[in-house]
Design a protein around this motif. Structure first.
Motif, PDB file in Angstrom:
ATOM      1  N   CYS A 138       2.507 -12.746  -3.436  1.00  0.00           N
ATOM      2  CA  CYS A 138       2.745 -12.568  -2.042  1.00  0.00           C
ATOM      3  C   CYS A 138       0.655 -11.350  -1.916  1.00  0.00           C
ATOM      4  O   CYS A 138       0.700 -10.938  -2.919  1.00  0.00           O
ATOM      5  CB  CYS A 138       2.994 -11.600  -0.112  1.00  0.00           C
ATOM      6  SG  CYS A 138       4.207 -11.961   0.929  1.00  0.00           S
ATOM      7  N   GLY A 139      -0.157 -12.174  -1.607  1.00  0.00           N
ATOM      8  CA  GLY A 139      -1.440 -11.680  -1.911  1.00  0.00           C
ATOM      9  C   GLY A 139      -2.071 -10.590  -1.641  1.00  0.00           C
ATOM     10  O   GLY A 139      -1.733 -10.011   0.002  1.00  0.00           O
ATOM     11  N   GLY A 149      -2.783   0.424  -6.171  1.00  0.00           N
ATOM     12  CA  GLY A 149      -1.556  -0.369  -6.312  1.00  0.00           C
ATOM     13  C   GLY A 149      -1.487  -1.968  -6.009  1.00  0.00           C
ATOM     14  O   GLY A 149      -0.509  -2.577  -6.302  1.00  0.00           O
ATOM     15  N   HIS A 150      -2.131  -3.082  -6.534  1.00  0.00           N
ATOM     16  CA  HIS A 150      -2.679  -4.426  -6.117  1.00  0.00           C
ATOM     17  C   HIS A 150      -2.134  -4.687  -7.417  1.00  0.00           C
ATOM     18  O   HIS A 150      -1.804  -5.258  -7.903  1.00  0.00           O
ATOM     19  CB  HIS A 150      -4.152  -4.689  -5.598  1.00  0.00           C
ATOM     20  CG  HIS A 150      -3.649  -4.309  -4.486  1.00  0.00           C
ATOM     21  ND1 HIS A 150      -5.183  -4.262  -3.375  1.00  0.00           N
ATOM     22  CD2 HIS A 150      -2.891  -4.635  -3.009  1.00  0.00           C
ATOM     23  CE1 HIS A 150      -5.045  -3.945  -1.882  1.00  0.00           C
ATOM     24  NE2 HIS A 150      -3.817  -4.389  -1.982  1.00  0.00           N
ATOM     25  N   ALA A 151      -2.874  -3.985  -9.052  1.00  0.00           N
ATOM     26  CA  ALA A 151      -2.825  -3.681  -9.881  1.00  0.00           C
ATOM     27  C   ALA A 151      -1.710  -3.438 -10.484  1.00  0.00           C
ATOM     28  O   ALA A 151      -1.275  -4.759 -11.151  1.00  0.00           O
ATOM     29  CB  ALA A 151      -3.858  -2.985 -10.653  1.00  0.00           C
ATOM     30  N   ARG A 152      -1.236  -2.775  -9.610  1.00  0.00           N
ATOM     31  CA  ARG A 152       0.409  -2.569 -10.322  1.00  0.00           C
ATOM     32  C   ARG A 152       1.226  -4.341 -10.544  1.00  0.00           C
ATOM     33  O   ARG A 152       2.073  -4.405 -10.843  1.00  0.00           O
ATOM     34  CB  ARG A 152       0.793  -1.380  -9.616  1.00  0.00           C
ATOM     35  CG  ARG A 152       2.248  -0.817 -10.248  1.00  0.00           C
ATOM     36  CD  ARG A 152       3.384  -1.536 -10.446  1.00  0.00           C
ATOM     37  NE  ARG A 152       5.093  -0.838 -11.316  1.00  0.00           N
ATOM     38  CZ  ARG A 152       5.385   0.099 -11.050  1.00  0.00           C
ATOM     39  NH1 ARG A 152       5.369   0.863  -9.619  1.00  0.00           N
ATOM     40  NH2 ARG A 152       6.081   0.571 -12.084  1.00  0.00           N
ATOM     41  N   ALA A 153       1.329  -4.402  -8.688  1.00  0.00           N
ATOM     42  CA  ALA A 153       1.983  -6.075  -8.513  1.00  0.00           C
ATOM     43  C   ALA A 153       1.351  -6.791  -9.227  1.00  0.00           C
ATOM     44  O   ALA A 153       2.478  -7.904  -9.976  1.00  0.00           O
ATOM     45  CB  ALA A 153       1.481  -6.242  -6.678  1.00  0.00           C
ATOM     46  N   TYR A 154       0.111  -7.102  -9.168  1.00  0.00           N
ATOM     47  CA  TYR A 154      -0.453  -8.566  -9.881  1.00  0.00           C
ATOM     48  C   TYR A 154      -0.145  -8.568 -11.418  1.00  0.00           C
ATOM     49  O   TYR A 154      -0.120  -9.351 -12.137  1.00  0.00           O
ATOM     50  CB  TYR A 154      -1.278  -8.539  -9.612  1.00  0.00           C
ATOM     51  CG  TYR A 154      -2.038  -9.095  -8.018  1.00  0.00           C
ATOM     52  CD1 TYR A 154      -0.728  -9.763  -7.540  1.00  0.00           C
ATOM     53  CD2 TYR A 154      -2.109  -8.307  -7.501  1.00  0.00           C
ATOM     54  CE1 TYR A 154      -0.476  -9.543  -5.566  1.00  0.00           C
ATOM     55  CE2 TYR A 154      -2.210  -8.137  -6.021  1.00  0.00           C
ATOM     56  CZ  TYR A 154      -2.064  -9.260  -5.396  1.00  0.00           C
ATOM     57  OH  TYR A 154      -1.604  -9.077  -3.806  1.00  0.00           O
ATOM     58  N   GLY A 335       6.569  -9.535  -4.278  1.00  0.00           N
ATOM     59  CA  GLY A 335       5.092  -8.303  -3.719  1.00  0.00           C
ATOM     60  C   GLY A 335       6.000  -7.155  -3.723  1.00  0.00           C
ATOM     61  O   GLY A 335       7.141  -6.633  -4.953  1.00  0.00           O
ATOM     62  N   GLY A 336       5.120  -6.635  -3.363  1.00  0.00           N
ATOM     63  CA  GLY A 336       4.988  -4.396  -3.590  1.00  0.00           C
ATOM     64  C   GLY A 336       6.530  -4.108  -2.354  1.00  0.00           C
ATOM     65  O   GLY A 336       6.499  -4.573  -1.930  1.00  0.00           O
ATOM     66  N   MET A 364      11.645 -10.599  -5.823  1.00  0.00           N
ATOM     67  CA  MET A 364      11.780  -9.451  -6.715  1.00  0.00           C
ATOM     68  C   MET A 364      10.575  -8.596  -5.944  1.00  0.00           C
ATOM     69  O   MET A 364       9.559  -8.709  -5.509  1.00  0.00           O
ATOM     70  CB  MET A 364      11.233 -10.033  -8.288  1.00  0.00           C
ATOM     71  CG  MET A 364      12.434 -10.852  -9.170  1.00  0.00           C
ATOM     72  SD  MET A 364      11.967 -11.162 -10.285  1.00  0.00           S
ATOM     73  CE  MET A 364      11.273 -10.265 -11.188  1.00  0.00           C
ATOM     74  N   HIS A 365      10.803  -7.215  -6.409  1.00  0.00           N
ATOM     75  CA  HIS A 365       9.744  -6.130  -5.963  1.00  0.00           C
ATOM     76  C   HIS A 365       9.118  -5.216  -6.884  1.00  0.00           C
ATOM     77  O   HIS A 365      10.395  -4.490  -7.234  1.00  0.00           O
ATOM     78  CB  HIS A 365       9.996  -5.556  -4.754  1.00  0.00           C
ATOM     79  CG  HIS A 365      10.393  -6.673  -3.231  1.00  0.00           C
ATOM     80  ND1 HIS A 365      11.582  -7.584  -3.626  1.00  0.00           N
ATOM     81  CD2 HIS A 365       9.788  -6.838  -2.824  1.00  0.00           C
ATOM     82  CE1 HIS A 365      11.486  -8.167  -1.426  1.00  0.00           C
ATOM     83  NE2 HIS A 365       9.873  -7.575  -1.271  1.00  0.00           N
ATOM     84  N   ASN A 366       7.880  -4.858  -6.870  1.00  0.00           N
ATOM     85  CA  ASN A 366       7.150  -3.932  -7.630  1.00  0.00           C
ATOM     86  C   ASN A 366       7.560  -2.483  -6.934  1.00  0.00           C
ATOM     87  O   ASN A 366       7.635  -2.722  -6.110  1.00  0.00           O
ATOM     88  CB  ASN A 366       6.644  -3.805  -8.005  1.00  0.00           C
ATOM     89  CG  ASN A 366       5.415  -4.211  -7.674  1.00  0.00           C
ATOM     90  OD1 ASN A 366       4.687  -5.130  -7.067  1.00  0.00           O
ATOM     91  ND2 ASN A 366       4.998  -3.512  -6.841  1.00  0.00           N
ATOM     92  N   GLY A 367       7.659  -2.059  -7.780  1.00  0.00           N
ATOM     93  CA  GLY A 367       7.631   0.090  -7.202  1.00  0.00           C
ATOM     94  C   GLY A 367       6.170   0.564  -6.615  1.00  0.00           C
ATOM     95  O   GLY A 367       5.074   0.238  -6.064  1.00  0.00           O
ATOM     96  N   PHE A 368       6.270   1.782  -5.983  1.00  0.00           N
ATOM     97  CA  PHE A 368       5.117   2.357  -5.267  1.00  0.00           C
ATOM     98  C   PHE A 368       4.390   2.956  -6.630  1.00  0.00           C
ATOM     99  O   PHE A 368       5.009   3.387  -7.430  1.00  0.00           O
ATOM    100  CB  PHE A 368       5.478   3.037  -4.477  1.00  0.00           C
ATOM    101  CG  PHE A 368       6.297   2.805  -3.319  1.00  0.00           C
ATOM    102  CD1 PHE A 368       5.556   2.047  -1.833  1.00  0.00           C
ATOM    103  CD2 PHE A 368       7.698   2.416  -2.636  1.00  0.00           C
ATOM    104  CE1 PHE A 368       6.222   1.651  -0.616  1.00  0.00           C
ATOM    105  CE2 PHE A 368       8.272   2.114  -1.658  1.00  0.00           C
ATOM    106  CZ  PHE A 368       7.718   1.875  -0.700  1.00  0.00           C
TER     107      PHE A 368
END
Length: 598
Positions: A138-139, A149-154, A335-336, A364-368
């Motif tokens: 998800c973009g 937070g976007h940097a973390r996800a991508y 996504g996040g 799959m999801h990345n953390g906060f």
């Protein structure tokens, strides 16, 4: 045909199954044919130009296998890849047939944590698909600059993308843009600009940010506004299947009508609320029902539909775009963690309601991200955009910071950890630059890299094990510490300079180190240029110029000559407090950045 413009030093890669066979080589070691170098992967070495405007696309074939009544009308558009087919085992997380298919000849397995099953699972391509894998992430909603937070996800999903390619998969990576939304409409009205103008600007700004972070471009980047017809058709199918209802120009999803709602997030229907971005509407049949289509409001962007003019709800866009680009079965959806509910839960429900075969095999999801242990918020004054961070710190310092925490774990962003990350990155690139300079001074052809070095073997084993264990990037960043230490001993100590195997050993360490950094997306082609950029950012943070630093170096030199050592030390300490440390060498005094911890 779509295209992608890359910034200097960041090049796209052809999405081919044989990509993983490409070797990562340093400029001075290209003549070497050692097995160490051949085993290392660098996707960027496919393009050495400073600017690259190439995107590899695959034409769509007419014989896509679909077991779904939902008409995916836009699949025949140029630049879209034919969706992956599905089979009778589509709803199994890892079927018995898949378990028999190992993608690696040496038997190593890639484990990923599946949010749906709440456990690690072996990642496999679908039976009958060969090495083909579809990944949807998800973009962003493009109404402002992207934040950390976007940097973390991508960055997290860029690491996943690179690792899948390294393992030989032919990946179709889809990352969308939400370019119609309440926030976009509001921001455009405040700025007095057309919403399309606003979104076009911030799509470009997003590309600039992720390119600076050395994220590879996706295969396809669909936009909501380019998929309205697909979205309308999917909503119609959901209504026909009895899972949605029109209401005064709006269309709502009937949550209780679909069995299994809440499986991804673990929420019960009794716990559900209207959800983020979904206003409470007493007209709805159920409080948890959410909008698929929003009736037009005066002055807002709108499209015609069977239910009247309006625009899509938030969740439906990803269901439609993922089905259009990848088909009803998606191998990886990411996504996040903030998207698990309501966005991904609702997206899953919509897709299942539109097509009985719709399925995501691995969620799959990345953390906060927190800032100084607090939730990032504009109201708290701790909200940072990627652009604001990169104005003062090198992009690879931010990438390193993100890599040093497992992608699923929460990460605490602070000035201290960013200063430490910047210092570590400087050490890495200084080592690579010093190695390049030494190898460039060698007379004649370079020897073959040494073999059998225990530190090299241990690092390569740790990197491989870490990456295959649900992308354990902290293990990778930790594993390079010993090689860096040994390389600096070979470069700068008396014992190292006397070592007869100095050059072969440095070549072996260099190849292994660059192989490891390539796997996590740290560029290695021009370490000297990166050092220059790191020094420039340090001067910016210190509010100094190079001339001012040199003037202080000269002042300290004069004070030392006058034997006023206390005053000389004061000059040194004042600079160090600003993040500039003086370094006395036989050739004179120079400087380098140093972390400002307090």
């Amino acid at each position: 045909m779509q295209s992608w413009t890359r910034m200097a030093g960041v090049c796209p890669i052809p999405l081919a199954a044989n990509l993983a066979k490409v070797g990562c080589r340093r400029a001075r070691a290209q003549a070497s044919t050692s097995s160490v170098q051949a085993s290392v992967f660098d996707p960027r070495q496919q393009c050495s130009a400073s600017l690259c405007t190439r995107r590899d696309v695959v034409s769509v074939g007419p014989n896509s296998k679909l077991l779904c009544s939902y008409p995916l009308i836009a699949r025949q558009q140029r630049g879209r890849r034919a969706p992956l087919s599905i089979d009778a085992h589509a709803h199994a997380t890892t079927s018995e047939a898949e378990a028999k298919h190992d993608d690696k000849a040496d038997g190593t397995q890639f484990m990923v944590f599946n949010t749906m099953s709440k456990q690690k699972e072996v990642f496999k391509a679908r039976e009958g698909e060969g090495s083909r894998v579809g990944m949807y992430v998800c973009g962003v909603t493009v109404y402002d600059y992207s934040h950390i937070g976007h940097a973390r996800a991508y960055v997290a999903f860029d690491v996943l993308y690179r690792h899948l390619l390294k393992r030989g998969y032919d990946v179709t990576y889809v990352r969308n843009f939400t370019d119609v939304d309440d926030k976009i409409i509001k921001r455009a009205a405040e700025a007095g600009v057309d919403p399309n103008e606003l979104t076009k600007r911030f799509i470009a700004e997003f590309h600039t940010d992720v390119a600076a972070l050395n994220c590879l471009p996706p295969t396809v980047e669909p936009k909501v506004t380019e998929n309205i017809e697909n979205i309308i058709k999917m909503i119609g199918t959901i209504i026909d299947n009895g899972h949605a209802y029109p209401l005064d120009g709006d269309v709502y999803f009937n949550v209780p009508s679909l069995d299994g709602y809440g499986a991804l997030s673990g929420r019960n229907l009794e716990d559900n609320r209207a959800g983020e971005r979904v206003s409470v509407d007493t007209r709805k049949k159920n409080s948890a029902d959410f909008a698929l289509w929003k009736g037009a409001k005066e002055g807002e962007v709108q499209w015609d539909s069977p239910w009247g003019p309006g625009r899509p709800g938030w969740h439906i866009e990803c269901s439609a775009m993922s089905a259009d680009t990848l088909g009803p079965v998606i191998d990886i959806h990411g996504g996040g963690a903030d998207l698990v509910f309501p966005h991904h839960e609702n997206e899953l429900a919509q897709s299942r309601a539109a097509c009985s075969h719709s399925h995501v095999r691995y969620w799959m999801h990345n953390g906060f991200v927190t800032v100084d242990t607090e939730k990032m918020s504009k109201s708290l004054g701790n909200f940072f955009t990627i652009r604001e961070v990169l104005d003062r710190y090198h992009p690879m310092a931010l990438r390193w910071l993100l890599l040093c925490t497992h992608y699923r774990a929460p990460i605490n962003y602070s000035k201290r950890v960013l200063e430490e990350a910047s210092d570590r990155i400087y050490y890495l690139y200084q080592t690579l630059c010093d190695t390049d300079e030494l190898l460039a001074a060698v007379d004649g052809p370079l020897p073959a890299p040494a073999t059998g070095i225990s530190e090299v073997k241990e690092m390569e084993a740790a990197v491989s094990a870490g990456m295959n264990d649900d992308l354990n990037t902290p293990q990778v960043t930790a594993a390079i510490s010993t090689p860096l230490k040994v390389m600096n001993e070979l470069l700068h100590t008396k014992k190292g300079r006397k070592n007869k195997e100095r050059i072969p050993q440095l070549l072996a360490f260099q190849a292994a180190l660059t192989g490891a950094t390539c796997q996590v997306g740290l560029p290695v082609e021009a370490p000297g240029a990166i050092l220059v950029e790191l020094r420039s950012r340090a001067l910016t943070r210190a509010n100094l110029t190079e001339d001012q630093v040199q003037a202080r170096i000269e002042a300290r030199k004069e004070l030392r000559a006058a034997k006023d050592f206390d005053a000389a030390d004061q000059v040194r300490m004042e600079l160090e407090a600003q993040g500039i440390v003086m370094m006395d060498t036989p050739q004179g005094t120079t400087w380098r950045p140093t972390p400002v911890i307090n």
